[in-house]
Design a protein around this motif. Structure first.
Motif, PDB file in Angstrom:
ATOM      1  N   ALA A 153      30.609  33.506  44.275  1.00  0.00           N
ATOM      2  CA  ALA A 153      31.402  34.554  44.910  1.00  0.00           C
ATOM      3  C   ALA A 153      31.990  35.439  43.818  1.00  0.00           C
ATOM      4  O   ALA A 153      32.286  34.969  42.719  1.00  0.00           O
ATOM      5  CB  ALA A 153      32.515  33.938  45.748  1.00  0.00           C
ATOM      6  N   ILE A 154      32.097  36.715  44.134  1.00  0.00           N
ATOM      7  CA  ILE A 154      32.619  37.674  43.155  1.00  0.00           C
ATOM      8  C   ILE A 154      34.140  37.704  43.231  1.00  0.00           C
ATOM      9  O   ILE A 154      34.718  37.764  44.317  1.00  0.00           O
ATOM     10  CB  ILE A 154      32.007  39.070  43.392  1.00  0.00           C
ATOM     11  CG1 ILE A 154      30.489  38.997  43.120  1.00  0.00           C
ATOM     12  CG2 ILE A 154      32.671  40.125  42.496  1.00  0.00           C
ATOM     13  CD1 ILE A 154      29.725  40.253  43.459  1.00  0.00           C
ATOM     14  N   TYR A 155      34.743  37.655  42.070  1.00  0.00           N
ATOM     15  CA  TYR A 155      36.207  37.665  41.972  1.00  0.00           C
ATOM     16  C   TYR A 155      36.712  39.100  42.063  1.00  0.00           C
ATOM     17  O   TYR A 155      36.367  39.940  41.231  1.00  0.00           O
ATOM     18  CB  TYR A 155      36.629  37.034  40.650  1.00  0.00           C
ATOM     19  CG  TYR A 155      38.121  36.962  40.456  1.00  0.00           C
ATOM     20  CD1 TYR A 155      38.908  36.170  41.283  1.00  0.00           C
ATOM     21  CD2 TYR A 155      38.742  37.681  39.441  1.00  0.00           C
ATOM     22  CE1 TYR A 155      40.281  36.094  41.104  1.00  0.00           C
ATOM     23  CE2 TYR A 155      40.113  37.611  39.248  1.00  0.00           C
ATOM     24  CZ  TYR A 155      40.875  36.813  40.087  1.00  0.00           C
ATOM     25  OH  TYR A 155      42.226  36.744  39.902  1.00  0.00           O
ATOM     26  N   MET A 156      37.520  39.388  43.068  1.00  0.00           N
ATOM     27  CA  MET A 156      38.002  40.756  43.257  1.00  0.00           C
ATOM     28  C   MET A 156      39.452  40.911  42.792  1.00  0.00           C
ATOM     29  O   MET A 156      40.038  41.979  42.918  1.00  0.00           O
ATOM     30  CB  MET A 156      37.873  41.158  44.731  1.00  0.00           C
ATOM     31  CG  MET A 156      36.424  41.217  45.222  1.00  0.00           C
ATOM     32  SD  MET A 156      35.361  42.310  44.253  1.00  0.00           S
ATOM     33  CE  MET A 156      36.005  43.898  44.771  1.00  0.00           C
ATOM     34  N   GLY A 157      40.005  39.847  42.252  1.00  0.00           N
ATOM     35  CA  GLY A 157      41.398  39.915  41.785  1.00  0.00           C
ATOM     36  C   GLY A 157      41.494  40.459  40.374  1.00  0.00           C
ATOM     37  O   GLY A 157      40.517  40.943  39.793  1.00  0.00           O
TER      38      GLY A 157
END
Ligand SMILES: *[C@@H]1O[C@H](CO)[C@@H](O)[C@H](O)[C@H]1NC(C)=O
Ligand SMILES: *[C@@H]1O[C@H](CO)[C@@H](O)[C@H](O)[C@H]1NC(C)=O
Length: 270
Positions: free
Chosen positions: A140-144
């Motif tokens: 999953a791509i980290y959007m933080g």
């Protein structure tokens, strides 16, 4: 040259932790001073080998779907053009090289505006598409936000000898925890926010050359889930591309800065 791209490393690399001097004519950046990553920890990892008329080069990548791998643009672009799919081998399904499934990609898409500014790689990201994979679990791509001094995990398969023969690379995926730097303007004068910088001084002996080019950079969420925040783009040391020195650094393409490109190249809405 102030900062040398990983792509053009053609020199001896000093491995502080391993106390070895290694010549790496065609291999992109390597893990040093790290640890073996077990299969269970890296079901998203891909190993990429590109062959040209004169040799081959090694990179890493990260599955973000059953078909799409994120890697560095500088990995997929050969001496004159993007490597044809016929010259590219993707290994996946295991941290252990010998247990990997090997396939030819169906499509390779570097960022259309990949380039260089002040010796800094800009838009150093690409998507490699393969036929539907088995035994992978996309990251999953980290959007933080990746905070200053945060620990981040870089991974990759790296050669341990000076030859450019991919068979000389370690048989198992390696990883190393690095630390995000505060004073990154020094190593990233472009400072447009689309790269993550780690500084070796926080993790001496394992801070630069960590991870093959294209390899994922992860943040650990809730102490359990690794989320994809970056990919290994370039590194070295001010005025000198020597690897693994206490004054060295690494620059990682920030994935969340490129969601538009990723969406266009994969057709996936994230
Ligand atoms: C692809 O591989 C062929 C055969 O090894 C080689 O002749 C050719 O130069 C390679 N293409 C590129 C772009 O490296
Ligand atoms: C971390 O835990 C919080 C609270 O349980 C949860 O809402 C969040 O989705 C978790 N994050 C990840 C990446 O699993």
């Amino acid at each position: 040259m102030l900062i040398v791209s990983a792509k053009v490393f053609l020199l001896l690399i000093l491995c502080v932790a391993a106390s070895k001097v290694i010549a790496v004519p065609h291999l992109h950046r390597r893990i040093i001073g790290g640890f073996d990553v077990p299969d269970s920890a890296a079901p998203w990892a891909a190993r990429l080998v590109f062959t040209s008329g004169t040799g081959s080069s090694l990179c890493a990548g990260t599955f973000i779907s059953q078909r799409h791998i994120i890697t560095a643009a500088h990995c997929v672009i050969g001496p004159s053009a993007v490597y044809p799919v016929q010259n590219t081998t993707v290994g996946y399904g295991s941290s252990e090289l010998t247990k990997q499934t090997k396939v030819m990609p169906v499509k390779i898409t570097p960022h259309p505006y990949f380039g260089s500014q002040s010796n800094i790689n800009i838009n150093d990201i690409a998507v490699v598409e393969i036929p539907n994979a088995h035994n992978v679990q996309p990251a999953a791509i980290y959007m933080g936000t990746v905070g200053v001094h945060e620990s981040v995990l870089a991974v990759g398969w790296g050669a341990t000898t000076g030859t450019n023969d991919p068979r000389s690379a370690p048989s198992r995926l390696r990883g190393a925890y690095l630390k995000v730097g505060q004073e990154c303007r020094r190593v990233d004068p472009v400072m447009d926010g689309s790269r993550i910088c780690t500084l070796n001084k926080y993790t001496v002996g394992r801070a630069t050359c960590k991870g093959d080019s294209g390899g994922g950079l992860f943040v650990l969420a809730n102490s359990t889930v690794l989320l994809l925040a970056g990919l290994d783009s370039q590194g070295g040391r001010i005025g000198d591309p020597t690897c693994g020195t206490a004054d060295g650094y690494s620059l990682f393409t920030r994935i969340k800065s490129h969601m538009k490109f990723i969406g266009q190249a994969t057709g996936i809405v994230f």
